[in-house]
Design a protein around this motif. Structure first.
Motif, PDB file in Angstrom:
ATOM      1  N   ASP A 527     -14.039 -55.119-101.706  1.00  0.00           N
ATOM      2  CA  ASP A 527     -13.819 -54.699-100.316  1.00  0.00           C
ATOM      3  C   ASP A 527     -13.162 -53.319-100.316  1.00  0.00           C
ATOM      4  O   ASP A 527     -11.931 -53.190-100.271  1.00  0.00           O
ATOM      5  CB  ASP A 527     -12.927 -55.727 -99.601  1.00  0.00           C
ATOM      6  N   THR A 528     -13.983 -52.285-100.368  1.00  0.00           N
ATOM      7  CA  THR A 528     -13.438 -50.922-100.485  1.00  0.00           C
ATOM      8  C   THR A 528     -12.707 -50.493 -99.213  1.00  0.00           C
ATOM      9  O   THR A 528     -11.759 -49.696 -99.270  1.00  0.00           O
ATOM     10  CB  THR A 528     -14.560 -49.901-100.784  1.00  0.00           C
ATOM     11  N   TYR A 529     -13.145 -51.029 -98.067  1.00  0.00           N
ATOM     12  CA  TYR A 529     -12.477 -50.650 -96.818  1.00  0.00           C
ATOM     13  C   TYR A 529     -11.030 -51.136 -96.821  1.00  0.00           C
ATOM     14  O   TYR A 529     -10.108 -50.384 -96.501  1.00  0.00           O
ATOM     15  CB  TYR A 529     -13.226 -51.235 -95.629  1.00  0.00           C
ATOM     16  N   GLU A 530     -10.833 -52.398 -97.193  1.00  0.00           N
ATOM     17  CA  GLU A 530      -9.480 -52.949 -97.227  1.00  0.00           C
ATOM     18  C   GLU A 530      -8.633 -52.222 -98.270  1.00  0.00           C
ATOM     19  O   GLU A 530      -7.442 -51.960 -98.062  1.00  0.00           O
ATOM     20  CB  GLU A 530      -9.535 -54.456 -97.532  1.00  0.00           C
ATOM     21  N   VAL A 531      -9.244 -51.886 -99.410  1.00  0.00           N
ATOM     22  CA  VAL A 531      -8.532 -51.129-100.437  1.00  0.00           C
ATOM     23  C   VAL A 531      -8.036 -49.804 -99.859  1.00  0.00           C
ATOM     24  O   VAL A 531      -6.877 -49.412-100.027  1.00  0.00           O
ATOM     25  CB  VAL A 531      -9.455 -50.871-101.650  1.00  0.00           C
ATOM     26  N   SER A 532      -8.930 -49.129 -99.151  1.00  0.00           N
ATOM     27  CA  SER A 532      -8.570 -47.833 -98.574  1.00  0.00           C
ATOM     28  C   SER A 532      -7.472 -47.981 -97.526  1.00  0.00           C
ATOM     29  O   SER A 532      -6.549 -47.173 -97.459  1.00  0.00           O
ATOM     30  CB  SER A 532      -9.820 -47.193 -97.955  1.00  0.00           C
ATOM     31  N   GLN A 533      -7.563 -49.052 -96.706  1.00  0.00           N
ATOM     32  CA  GLN A 533      -6.557 -49.260 -95.665  1.00  0.00           C
ATOM     33  C   GLN A 533      -5.175 -49.496 -96.268  1.00  0.00           C
ATOM     34  O   GLN A 533      -4.177 -48.931 -95.821  1.00  0.00           O
ATOM     35  CB  GLN A 533      -6.960 -50.459 -94.789  1.00  0.00           C
ATOM     36  N   GLN A 534      -5.107 -50.374 -97.257  1.00  0.00           N
ATOM     37  CA  GLN A 534      -3.813 -50.660 -97.890  1.00  0.00           C
ATOM     38  C   GLN A 534      -3.263 -49.420 -98.585  1.00  0.00           C
ATOM     39  O   GLN A 534      -2.064 -49.133 -98.528  1.00  0.00           O
ATOM     40  CB  GLN A 534      -3.959 -51.812 -98.888  1.00  0.00           C
ATOM     41  N   ALA A 535      -4.163 -48.676 -99.242  1.00  0.00           N
ATOM     42  CA  ALA A 535      -3.724 -47.465 -99.934  1.00  0.00           C
ATOM     43  C   ALA A 535      -3.208 -46.430 -98.935  1.00  0.00           C
ATOM     44  O   ALA A 535      -2.227 -45.722 -99.194  1.00  0.00           O
ATOM     45  CB  ALA A 535      -4.875 -46.876-100.754  1.00  0.00           C
TER      46      ALA A 535
END
Length: 590
Positions: A527-535
């Protein structure tokens, strides 16, 4: 008779009371229902309003993220274009310099001078276009530093005299006594404006001197600096003065019968002046000459020991015995620049070793092996900034010589990151021989060598003997202050105090650990979107608290750039986790 009559009256009153009560109850029920319906309607309005607010907030957040992404993309594009254009241009000019040093044939020297003039002209056009593009993209930044105007103008005069178009012309400088020795300003941009005005004065006049004047007067509790550049050339018609500072506008030059340049020089000067709160204009008479001037409010630097950044040439301390025989590690991937830098090093009498990228430079480096490192910023496998970061992570500060970054990037784009990793000085490509030599001499001088200005100085024992320092050095215990950036710690400590700041950092650790776990889970699930959001959240919190390195790791994850730093998302996240554990260790127990 009386009893029957009274009974009828009582019954009638009772019936009226019953009717009144029924009407009252009906009215109460009706009002209650209306109130209920009104409350229901209000609740629906409230829910609708909250939904609208949430949707608008989400839209604004998305728009902000898109704007930030667009700004980042523009900055990267400009940095990339700057690098791709300046790198071969720097190699070209450097090779011409080397050929000129060895060439004895006057005819060939003349051809080389023509080639050098064309290359310098091209370099100037490239710089103008890049500056203009940066201004259009809103990423043109201004610095504030100590400026020595006298030294700055003198360096321009000397530089112009060394150029073909100014060799037989006289540039006179007249600096009034009331001009402060040092003031706060952007030396690079002030130099850019004065150089532009002086070069224009030479282009639009055949003979006579070019006079550079500077004066100052009181202005709103500070000083208003005025700089004038006067020539006695063709002058400008009054009808053309209004267009003079517009983009892509040039005044016909009867001395050359052809337009030269991009028509951006004065437009850039005006934008710079607008950016620093100054004004620029011209007084001119056709056929008699022109006086271009700018006025700039400045803050005087009163510290007696302050040194002007542009006065360093004459005040610069040289290393004892010069730089001959010193050892230099050159990390550079471009073949042309490798040849250029190795030849430069040979001409300076340096003992040079070459590394084709940052990884090889990291492998070759060892304490005491080199006196100075020249680190190209953009290299394959491992860039110069990452190599510098790893060197500083592996070795004590006293064991690392000065590191000079060589870059064809837009300076603004890497300055902050270079400062964070401990770069001693940034040298912008194309790099003239004398400029590189001066930078190395300055780096190796006793006053500036060995200790980058933003890093803590090693103890005297460490500095005297690196090997001994390795055995005896007692690692400094990190504190919350040393883990945070100095600026952020100063600001937040003033607001929260020691206890409040520690509590804030503790909450940061707790929240970040939770986010890292979510990030790792999202990464495992693809889930790259969630990764980006958390980052993104981790980056924002890290920046707020001045944890610059963690902010950079989070940024790498957010923008999917970890592979450029030879790490996966998970590896970078675990590096973040490790730093959180270090931070937790310096915080008081809850």
């Amino acid at each position: 008779m009386t009893d029957a009559s009274d009974d009828r009256v009582s019954r009638s009153r009772h019936e009226r009371e019953l009717q009144a009560r029924a009407e009252a109850e009906a009215l109460l029920e009706e009002k209650s229902r209306e109130l209920y319906l009104a409350n229901q309607k209000l609740a629906q309005h409230t829910a609708t309003l909250e939904q609208v607010v949430l949707e608008r907030t989400a839209e604004m957040r998305l728009a902000l993220e898109r704007a930030e992404a667009a700004s980042t993309a523009r900055s990267r594009f400009l940095a990339t274009m700057s690098h791709e254009i300046r790198t071969p241009l720097g190699g070209l000019l450097g090779m011409i310099d080397l050929l000129s040093m060895d060439e004895q044939d006057p005819q060939k020297l003349e051809l080389l001078n023509y080639a050098k003039s064309a290359g310098v002209g091209l370099s100037r056009i490239v710089n103008d276009v890049l500056d203009f593009s940066k201004m259009e993209a809103g990423v043109f930044l201004f610095e504030e530093e100590n400026v020595d105007l006298r030294a700055l103008i003198e360096s321009i005069r000397i530089f112009v005299a060394s150029q073909e178009h100014g060799a037989d012309r006289k540039v006179i400088t007249r600096i009034a006594d009331n001009v402060p020795k040092l003031f706060l300003g952007d030396a690079t941009r002030i130099r850019q404006i004065i150089s532009n005005l002086v070069n224009n004065a030479l282009r639009y006049s055949n003979d006579g001197p070019v006079i550079v004047r500077a004066s100052a007067r009181d202005h709103a509790g500070s000083l208003l600096l005025r700089v004038e550049v006067e020539d006695f050339g063709v002058g400008i018609a009054e009808s053309e003065i209004g267009n003079l500072f517009k983009d892509f506008t040039q005044i016909a030059n009867p001395l050359t019968a052809a337009a030269q340049g991009t028509g951006l020089g004065l437009a850039i000067c005006k934008r710079i002046m607008n950016g620093v709160g100054g004004t620029i204009s011209v007084d001119s008479t056709l056929g008699e000459g022109s006086t271009f001037w700018f006025e700039l409010p400045v803050e005087v630097v009163t510290h007696p020991d302050a040194q002007g950044l542009d006065g360093s040439t004459t005040a610069r301390a040289l290393p004892p015995g010069g730089i001959t025989g010193r050892r230099v590690l050159i990390a550079e991937d471009n073949l042309i620049n490798q040849k250029l830098l190795l030849t430069y090093a040979d001409r300076m009498g340096l003992k040079a070793d070459l590394a084709e990228n940052g990884r090889i430079a990291l492998e070759k480096f060892a304490p005491g092996k080199y006196d100075v490192l020249l680190m190209d910023v953009a290299m394959p496998e491992m860039d110069g900034l990452e190599a510098t970061r790893r060197i500083r992570d592996k070795w004590a500060a006293g064991q690392i010589p000065p590191i000079l970054a060589l870059t064809a990037h837009v300076m603004d784009a890497i300055e902050d990151e270079a400062r964070q990793v401990g770069i001693h000085q940034i040298v912008s490509k194309p790099i003239p021989f004398e400029e590189l030599k001066q930078a190395i001499e300055t780096a190796l001088s006793p006053e500036t060598g060995q200790v980058p200005p933003h890093r803590e100085a090693p103890s005297a024992k460490t500095a005297e003997h690196p090997a001994a320092a390795t055995a005896q050095r007692i690692p400094d215990r990190p504190t919350l202050a040393t883990l945070m950036s100095e600026e952020a710690h100063g600001k937040l400590f003033g607001i929260f105090g020691a206890e409040g700041l520690a509590d804030l950092a503790s909450k940061f650790v707790s929240d970040s650990n939770e986010r890292i776990e979510l990030l790792l889970a999202a990464d495992a699930a693809g889930d790259t979107y969630e990764v980006s959001q958390q980052a993104h959240s981790l980056k924002g919190a890290s920046i707020t608290l001045g944890f610059d390195e963690m902010a950079d790791w989070a940024r790498q994850i957010e923008h999917q750039e970890t592979q450029r730093h030879n790490a996966s998302v998970a590896e970078t996240a675990r590096r973040f986790q490790a730093r959180l554990r270090e931070l937790q260790a310096v915080l008081p127990p809850a």
